[in-house]
Design a protein around this motif. Sequence first.
Motif, PDB file in Angstrom:
ATOM      1  N   CYS A  26      -0.954   3.326  -4.379  1.00 50.49           N
ATOM      2  CA  CYS A  26      -1.979   4.362  -4.199  1.00 50.49           C
ATOM      3  C   CYS A  26      -2.245   5.102  -5.506  1.00 50.49           C
ATOM      4  O   CYS A  26      -3.386   5.396  -5.852  1.00 50.49           O
TER       5      CYS A  26
ATOM      6  N   GLY B 250      -2.654   5.059   3.305  1.00 49.12           N
ATOM      7  CA  GLY B 250      -1.676   5.520   2.332  1.00 49.12           C
ATOM      8  C   GLY B 250      -1.040   6.853   2.734  1.00 49.12           C
ATOM      9  O   GLY B 250      -1.736   7.801   3.051  1.00 49.12           O
ATOM     10  N   TYR B 251       0.271   6.906   2.705  1.00 41.96           N
ATOM     11  CA  TYR B 251       0.947   8.165   3.018  1.00 41.96           C
ATOM     12  C   TYR B 251       2.050   8.429   2.009  1.00 41.96           C
ATOM     13  O   TYR B 251       2.462   7.531   1.261  1.00 41.96           O
ATOM     14  N   ASN B 252       2.514   9.648   2.026  1.00 46.90           N
ATOM     15  CA  ASN B 252       3.544  10.071   1.075  1.00 46.90           C
ATOM     16  C   ASN B 252       4.928   9.826   1.677  1.00 46.90           C
ATOM     17  O   ASN B 252       5.392  10.569   2.529  1.00 46.90           O
TER      18      ASN B 252
ATOM     19  N   HIS C 105      -3.907   9.119   1.602  1.00 42.86           N
ATOM     20  CA  HIS C 105      -5.084   8.282   1.401  1.00 42.86           C
ATOM     21  C   HIS C 105      -5.555   7.715   2.739  1.00 42.86           C
ATOM     22  O   HIS C 105      -5.189   6.600   3.117  1.00 42.86           O
TER      23      HIS C 105
ATOM     24  N   THR D  36      -4.403  -3.816   6.705  1.00 48.95           N
ATOM     25  CA  THR D  36      -3.074  -3.285   7.016  1.00 48.95           C
ATOM     26  C   THR D  36      -2.424  -4.085   8.136  1.00 48.95           C
ATOM     27  O   THR D  36      -3.072  -4.851   8.843  1.00 48.95           O
TER      28      THR D  36
ATOM     29  N   GLY E  13      -1.587  -4.294   3.036  1.00 51.52           N
ATOM     30  CA  GLY E  13      -0.368  -3.545   3.317  1.00 51.52           C
ATOM     31  C   GLY E  13       0.335  -4.081   4.544  1.00 51.52           C
ATOM     32  O   GLY E  13      -0.301  -4.333   5.562  1.00 51.52           O
TER      33      GLY E  13
ATOM     34  N   THR F 149      -0.539  12.082   5.148  1.00 51.44           N
ATOM     35  CA  THR F 149      -1.434  10.975   4.836  1.00 51.44           C
ATOM     36  C   THR F 149      -2.238  11.353   3.603  1.00 51.44           C
ATOM     37  O   THR F 149      -3.117  12.205   3.639  1.00 51.44           O
TER      38      THR F 149
ATOM     39  N   ASN G 266       0.852  -1.188   0.000  1.00 50.79           N
ATOM     40  CA  ASN G 266       0.000   0.000   0.000  1.00 50.79           C
ATOM     41  C   ASN G 266       0.891   1.243   0.000  1.00 50.79           C
ATOM     42  O   ASN G 266       0.692   2.181   0.750  1.00 50.79           O
ATOM     43  N   GLY G 267       1.890   1.203  -0.867  1.00 54.41           N
ATOM     44  CA  GLY G 267       2.829   2.330  -0.916  1.00 54.41           C
ATOM     45  C   GLY G 267       2.439   3.347  -1.969  1.00 54.41           C
ATOM     46  O   GLY G 267       1.274   3.426  -2.392  1.00 54.41           O
ATOM     47  N   MET G 268       3.420   4.065  -2.407  1.00 55.17           N
ATOM     48  CA  MET G 268       3.138   5.202  -3.293  1.00 55.17           C
ATOM     49  C   MET G 268       2.690   4.753  -4.668  1.00 55.17           C
ATOM     50  O   MET G 268       1.780   5.336  -5.257  1.00 55.17           O
TER      51      MET G 268
ATOM     52  N   TYR H 183     -10.511   4.829   1.019  1.00 59.25           N
ATOM     53  CA  TYR H 183     -10.737   3.466   0.531  1.00 59.25           C
ATOM     54  C   TYR H 183     -12.225   3.116   0.646  1.00 59.25           C
ATOM     55  O   TYR H 183     -12.809   2.548  -0.269  1.00 59.25           O
TER      56      TYR H 183
END
Lengths: 886, 432
Positions: B14, B40-42, B62, B76, B34, B60, B9-11, B67
Amino acid sequence: MSAEANTPKAVATNAGTAICTTCPYCGVGCGIRTDGVTLKGDTQHPANAGRLCVKGSSVLETLGDQDRLLNPEVDGEVVSWDQALDEVAGRFRRIVEEHGPDAVAFYVSGQLLTEDYYVANKLMKGYIGSANIDTNSRLCMSSAVVAHKRAFGEDVVPGCYEDLELADLVILTGSNTAWAHPIVYQRIVAAKQARPDMKVVVIDPRRTATCDLADLHLAIRPGQDVPLFNGLLTWLDDNKALDQAYIDAHTEGFQATLETARSQGNDWDTLAAKMGVSKVDLTTFYHWFATCERTVTVFSQGVNQARNGSDQGNAIINAHLATGRVGKPGASPFSITGQPNAMGGREVGGLANQLAVHLDIDNPAHHAAVADFWQAPALATKNGLTAVELFEAVSSGEVKAVWIMATNPVDSLPEADKVRQALMACDTVVVSDCVASGDTLACADIRLPALGWGEKSGMVTNSERCVSRQRPFVPAPGQAKADWWIITEVAQRMGFADAFPYQHERDIFAEYSALTAVAGQFGKRLDLTGAADLSADQYAQWQPQQWPLKGDPRCFADGQFSTPSGRARFVTCENPPVRQIGDAFPIILNSGRIRDQWHTMTRTGRAGRLFAHLSEPFAALHPKDIERYRLQEGGFVRLTSRVGDALVRVTRDTGQRPGTAFMPMHWTDQFSRRARVDALVPARLDPHSGQPAFKHTPVNVSDWQPRWHGWLFTAASPPAVEYWARVPVDAFLQAGQVQRYRLAGDADLTEQQLHDWLPQAAQWLALNDPATGHYRRAALDKDGRLLAWLAIGETLPVCDVDWLADCFADDADIQHMAILAGQPADAGPDLGPVICSCFQVRQKTIEGVVEEGADSVEAIGKGCQAGTNCGSCIPELRGLLETCTS
Amino acid sequence: MKRLVVVGNGMAACRLLEELTRLAPDLYQITVVGDEPFAGYNRVMLSPLLGGGTDEKTITTHPHQWYRDRNIRLITGSPVVAIHRRRRQVETAAGHLLDYDRLLLATGAAPRQLPVEGVSLDGVVSFRDLYDVRRLLSLSAARVVVVGGGFLGLEAADALVKQGHDVTLVHSRGHLLNQQLDESAGHRLQQDLEARGLKFVMQARTQSIEGTYPEEKGSGKSSSEKHRHGRVAAVHLADGQRLPADYVVQAVGIVPRAELAASAGLTVNQGIRVDDTLQTFDPAIYAIGECVEHRERTFGLVAPLYEQASVCASHLAELGHRRYLYADSATRLKISGIDLVSCGDFLGDKEKDASPGETQQLNLPGSYRRLQIRDNRVVGMVLYGDVSDAPFFEKLWKEKTDISALRETLLLGEAFCKRPGDRDQNSEEIAA
Ligand SMILES: Cc1cc2nc3c(=O)[nH]c(=O)nc-3n(C[C@H](O)[C@H](O)[C@H](O)COP(=O)(O)OP(=O)(O)OC[C@H]3O[C@@H](n4cnc5c(N)ncnc54)[C@H](O)[C@@H]3O)c2cc1C
Ligand code: SF4
C-alpha cells in the motif's frame, strides 16, 4: 521594611491588635510593632524610628512550636514542673551543703530579660552566697566594661545613637557594623548621605561590607589597635591638638599615659609599616581625628575580643579624653553591644566580678549597702569565676552543678570541645532553653522549657542605655515558663521564699529600680529610681527611655565622672608583645558575625530566607593564601589549631589581609558537621576582663578534596558524612521541618547507604549513573507529595535548591522528571498536543510542515516523521491537512 | 502503458502504491492481487482492534474506492499461485492470468509454527491478520495460553485479557521482549501486565500441545490425521508443568513468505534476496517488505519497509537512482498502552571487542529509562512509559553526539539539557 509571615507558624493570639516590643537580636535594640501576623518597625522607637534589618523583619518566621522544648525533663524523662523544680533546688542545695556555695554556678545570657537577670544574680550572690554567675556577655562586652570602669569609674556608655548623626568623623573600629548592627549602620549611611562631607573611617584588618561606606579603610594588622591609638595620642601632642584645659580640669593620669604612648616614637613611616598600612593613610586618619571636634569612635567585638581587649578600649577612650570628647553631642567613644540585653545584665550586675547595680563585690561599703537592701544572709564576698574559668572549674570538678540559661557555651566558648567534655562529665547540668535540640542541651541532665521571644515579658536595655519592653503576643507553647518564674520557684524551694516573693515581672523591675538608689549613694550614674514605684499599668505602658531617666540622653557631658575623685582616668596602655607566628600555625584566624545570622542560629536558623545571603560555614582567605596553601576557591579547607579543628568552605576575599582568615561564629553542630569556630580558639584571656581573644587564633589550613558532593532535603537528621551544612526550608512534613543539607564526603558510597539516608516512602524516583558516581533520589508519599530528595555526584549535582524547596509545599505540582532534575523543565515553546506518539511529533510541528508545502500524509512523514511508524495517527494527519489547506 | 502486477496487498504494498501513483500516475496499468479478502488495512492496528480500542473501519487505510480513484485493479481473496517468468505472467488460485512488465512481490511473512506435537489441533491460532482477529474476537470466555513473550504475543495476550479471557503467557527467556528491553524494563512490563490480570510462566519451553478427541469408530488413521480432528486441551512445558487451555496462540516469530518466489526460481535464502534497488534475481521482479532478505537481514517491523517502498517506487517510476540502505532505527512499540522505545546496543554486548560501556538508569513510577554510553556516546537505549524524549535520544544516538556536557541531566530528557549555563548555577558560591 515590613514582613508578612507567610507560614502558619506565627500564631496570633491577638491578631489585629498590634503591640510594641523590641527586636530579639542585636544590641541596636530596634522597636517592633506586630500583631503576630504582620510585623514592622516601630516608628516611635528612638533606636530605629521604624526601620528594621532583615533579621528583625523575619523574626515572625522563626516563631512556632517546631523544635521547641515543651516540657521539663529530668534525666531524659518528662516530668511535672513541681518535680523538675524540686530536683533542681534539691541538687543545688545538697551540693552547696556538701561542698560550699562555690561548687555551684549559673551561666546566663544577654538573651535574658533584665528581670530574669536580676533574680538570677540575687539568688546566686545574695542567697547561695557565691559570685559564680557569669554570662555570655563576658565573651563580647567584658573588656569594654573594664575599659569604662577604669576610665569613668563606672560601666557607662556616655553617648547615644544620635551622636552618630551629629558627628563630622565616625570611626568604626573592630566593628562590621553593616552586618552586626545593621540599623546603626543605616543611620550612619543616611547621615552621610545628608552630609556628604561627614567622614567615615573603618579600622579593621578585613575589608568588610562596612568598608563600602568608608572614606578611609585602615587595614591594620590584627592586634595593632593599641599602637594605633597610642600613636594618635602622640600625634595630637605633636600637633598641639590636645584639649589641655579639659585634661587639666576633668582627668587624671595623663602624663604617664602620654609617656607610654610616646615611647613607641613618632616616626610615622616606621609606625605605619609596623601596623601594615601606608603612612599617608595613617596620618590622614590622625589628621582627621585632630581636626574634627565632633568625632565618635564606635568599637565592638574586634576591639573587645583580644588578649588586651581592655587596653584597646582604654586606648580609644584615652584619645577621646585627651580631646575632651566624651558625652558631648556628636563626640564620644561608643561601645556597642552585641546582644539585645547585654546592657541589662551589666546594669543588674549579672557578671562574676560585679555585685549589683554598678557596685563592686570587693568594696566593703558597696557590699554592706547591697546586703542591707537585699537582707541577704550570705552575700558573696569575693569575685566569682568568669566564663572560661567557670567551665574549667566544671572540668576540674570544683564546680559540681551548673545551670545554663538561654545560651550555648558548647558552641560559643573557646576550646569548645573541652567545654562539651566538661559538661558531659559534670554532676548536674541544668539547661533552660526554648529550643529542643542544641549542642549544649545535649549535655543537660535537667532541661527546663523557657519562654522565647514573643512569649516572654520584661525589659531590655540597648547599646545607648535605652530601656524598652519586650511584650508577649503569642501564647506559651507547652509547659514553657518565664525564666524569672523558674528561678524564683527554685529560690523558694531552696528556702528563700521571703526574699523571692515575685508574682509578676513588674515586681522585680520595681525592686531593681529601687536598688539603683543605692548606686546613686555611691555617685553612680545608673539611676532608675524614677521607676521604683511604677504601677502595673505604667509597667504595661512603658515607653522606651534612656537612663538615668532624666531627659539627657548623654552622660559625663559636664566632665564629672563616677570615680572617687570625680575625674576621668587615663589608662596607660602598653603595646602588646609581638607574637611570633609559628610555622605550624601560620594563619591568624579571626571570627565574627555575618549579616543575616545571629549567635548560634537557634533562632535565625529557623528562617530559610536568612540563609539566602550565606548558606554554609566558610573561611575567607586572601587569594594569595588560597594559592599558597593550594586551596581551591569554593572548595573545602580543614583548619587546625592547637586545640581543635574545623572543616568549612573556602571563600576568596581580597579584603582579607594575606596571612589571615575569617570564619563566621554562627555555625554549630546543629548546622554543620564541624564548623564551630570556637573549637579552634584556645582559651587565652584578657587579664583584666577575662574576655577570650576570639579574634586572633593561629591556625593551619589544608585542602580537603571530597570524593563526592551532594544535596539532601529531608526532615530527618543528617547522615554521618565528613561534611554537611544545614539550611532550613520553609516547609513542614509530618516528620518535621524540611532541611536542606549540602553534603560532601570522601568514603565510597553504596546504594544501600543512600537508601538509609532517606525516609520510608510509598514511591521512589531514582537516577543512577554509577560510572560517574551520580545518583539522584526523590521519595514521595502515596499521594505523590515530596518527602525527601537526594543527589550525589563527583561534582556537586546541578539543581535549583530554591525551586526544590518550593516543591515541598502541600500543593506543589510534582513533575517527576523535573523533581529529579531539581529544576523546572525548560519546555521551550508550546507545540500543542502530541499527534504522532511514535515519534512524539506535536501538532504545531506538523502544521509547520504543511505550511512549508507538504500536501500528503507521506510528505508530512518525510518532513517530520509523523505517521511513519504505526500509522495510527494517519487519520488525524489527514484531518490536519484538510484544515490547514482549506 | 506498461503493466505492473503487485502480489500482496499489505502494508508495504500500500505504501508503495501511494508513492508510485504520485510519482508516475500514468506510467502503469496496475493490478494488485491480495490473498486476504480485504482492502488495504493497517496491520499494526490489529492489536488495538483485538483489545477493543478501535474498529475495522478506522484501521482500513485503503478502501476499495481508493484503488478505483487511481484506476488500480484490486483482486482480493485469491493468492497468486505461480509466476511464469518467461511469459511474464502470474497466475492466481482463481485462475486469473495476469501479464506484467514489472512484478512486485510484497507477500509479507507468516507466523512461525511451534516445532512441537499438536500444533495443528483445533484451537491453535496465530495473530497475523484481520481474519485471526475476527476469530479471536468471537471466542467465548476461555482459558488461553499465549506462547511467546515478544511484542506480538504480549499484545495478543493483553488484548485477550481485556476481552475477559483467562490468559497465561509462556516465555522461554528470563524477561519479556528480550529483543527490545533490558531486564529491568522487561520485569517492569511483566509487573504492569500482571497488575492487569495477565499470568506469566517464564523461562519455560513448550514441549507439546495436548489434545482431546471426539469418540471415533475405527482407529486406522494415522496420528497426524487424528490431530486434525482433535481440539486443544493443554500445553505441556519442558519442566513437566501442564497448563490447561481452550486455545493456544502461537507468537514465536515470523517466517518470510518466499515459497512463491522460490518456486519461480528466484534466489531465496531466508527471504527473497534483493539488491539495494530492491530488485530480485530477475530484473523485472522487485520485492519489498517482510518477505525479503536484504544484505542478510530480514524484517519484522514496519519502519524500514516504508523506506523500501519509497526507494522501490522511485525505481518503478523510472526516476530511480536511490538505493536502499538499512538504517538502524529505534523500535517503537505500544504494549497495552505502555509506550516502549529501544535502539542500538542497549546492553553494551553487541560489539565483540568493545567494552560494554556505562549504564545510566532512571526509575520513576510508570517510567523507566536506560542509556548505554560508550566513549561519551549514546550507543543504545531503552525507554519505558514516558517516551517523550525518544526523538532526542535517538538523534544523539544516530549522530554519535558527545554527551559529556549533558551527562548529568541527560536521562531526564531534552527539557533539562538545554541550558549549557547550568553548570555554573551552583558551581557554587556558598551564597546560594
Ligand atoms: C498484530 C500485529 C501488530 C504489529 N504491530 C507492529 C508495530 O507496533 N510496529 C511495527 O513496526 N510493526 C508491527 N507489526 C509488523 C508489521 O505489521 C509488519 O512488519 C508489516 O505489516 C509487514 O508488511 P508487509 O507488507 O511486508 O507484509 P504484510 O503486511 O503482512 O502484507 C503481506 C500481504 O501479502 C499477502 N500475501 C502473501 N502471499 C500472497 C500471495 N501469494 N498472493 C497474494 N497475496 C499474498 C498476505 O496475505 C498479506 O496480506 C505488527 C504486526 C502484527 C501482525
Ligand atoms: S539592627 Fe539589630 S535590633 Fe535592629 S532589627 Fe536588626 S537585629 Fe534587630
